[in-house]
Design a protein around this motif. Structure first.
Motif: not given
Length: 378
Positions: A101-105, A174-178, A315-318, A368-370
């Protein structure tokens, strides 16, 4: 701004992932009946430690726990990132429990994250720190995460029951999004790498594991190299143990991993030597088992192994509102639970299409376009 309503959930299942998704989606959660009927009800020490970690790296985060620990209210804040954080993960779960979770956050923080984690580096329950370094971090690169600043340093090792290991995790924002991916070609295995470790025991354990694992792999491909990492003194943690982590790299840049750790954990009251000898598997058996487990993961197919399915789906969902398409082997229970949690928190649904001819499953979703909005205002 109006007060956000709390999402009401029950039970202790996937608590860590629910808190992660709550933070990413800025959704406050109220979780009730946390092991309400268990002999020892309420939150476990590692779960409380994870909540403290979220408080450490976030601003304006609120945690309320009732007296019995069976009810939790969590209001997420803004992930700040930053440097010089230190967190003691305790010894009820390994550092690997906190790393995913820390890596994703960290990717969606205001600043790049650098944090020192202390505790158990290798155990049989969670992925080892070696697996995170060799397999998990390369998966992030597939989604456009920059290589610069993406690092996991193992400064000392620690196994159960006393731990004593220490790692430093660095995650760029991440600069803007994945970046959405189409990742369905597993390729062929071209090389196998690995690392064995031993703490407060003879290095012979490592040599035996390497010999046993190579005995299986050398019949299949020539490019096999397993490093040894014998620790002594302050770098060896507080308890004796040994283990092995293996990773297969394919021609299309996939990494498939398997690992385990054996520790000489004694019982509280009685630690008869005879009992310990019966409980501990031999080093050559450990080497053969993990080599066979890695081959089983490869045989299942898919671009990641079963332990990384949850991270892959997340990661796909984000990703941006574009189609991501990935292939995995048989869906793991953790992977299935992740798909449900993603649907509940992010509103992202996956199209699941089994391929009977290969025994694999192809999943598609629109992200989801996070966006990393916190970085823009920093």
């Amino acid at each position: 701004m109006g007060k956000a309503p709390y999402m009401r959930l029950k039970g202790s299942q996937n608590l860590r992932q629910r808190l992660l998704l709550s933070t990413l989606s800025a959704t406050p959660v109220m979780i009730e009946d946390i092991r309400a009927d268990a002999t020892w009800p309420g939150l476990r020490p590692h779960e409380v430690s994870f909540l403290r970690l979220l408080e450490t790296i976030s601003d304006d985060c609120s945690v309320e726990i009732n007296e019995t620990g069976t009810k939790l209210k969590y209001k997420p804040g803004v992930v700040m990132g930053g440097r010089r954080y230190v967190h003691d993960c305790g010894v009820t779960r390994s550092i690997g429990y906190f790393l995913e979770p820390l890596i994703v956050l960290g990717l969606f923080g205001k600043k790049p994250l650098s944090i020192r984690l202390r505790g158990i580096t290798n155990d049989p329950k969670d992925p080892s720190v070696d697996t995170f370094r060799s397999t998990t971090l390369p998966i992030l690169k597939q989604f456009g995460v920059p290589s610069e600043g993406l690092e996991l340093k193992i400064e000392s090792r620690g196994v159960a029951p006393k731990g004593g290991g220490e790692v430093v995790l660095s995650i760029p924002v991440v600069q803007n999004s994945l970046t959405a991916v189409t990742w369905i070609d597993e390729g062929m295995v071209k090389r196998i790498r690995g690392v064995t470790f031993s703490t407060r025991v003879t290095v012979q354990f490592e040599r035996t594991m390497v010999h046993a694992a190579r005995g299986i792999f050398n019949r299949l491909l020539p490019d096999v190299y397993i490093f040894t990492d014998h620790k002594a003194g302050t770098q060896a943690g507080e308890s004796p143990g040994f283990g092995i982590s293996l990773v297969a790299e394919t021609t299309t840049g996939c990494y498939i991993s398997a690992d385990t750790a054996i520790s000489f954990a004694r019982g509280e009251d009685e630690g008869h030597i005879d009992d310990e000898k019966k409980e501990l598997p031999a080093a050559d058996d450990v080497g053969e088992q993990i080599a066979s487990l890695l081959l089983a993961e490869i045989e299942q197919g898919g671009v990641v192994d079963s332990t990384h399915q949850g991270l892959l789906f997340l990661l796909c969902a984000l990703c941006p509102e574009d189609v991501s398409k990935v292939r995995v082997g048989k869906l793991s229970p953790y992977g299935i639970e992740t798909l449900r949690n993603i649907r509940d928190f992010l509103g992202v649904k996956f199209v699941i299409k089994p391929e009977p001819s290969t025994g694999t499953v192809i999943l598609k979703c629109i992200g989801c376009g996070l966006k990393n909005l916190s970085r823009k205002i920093s």
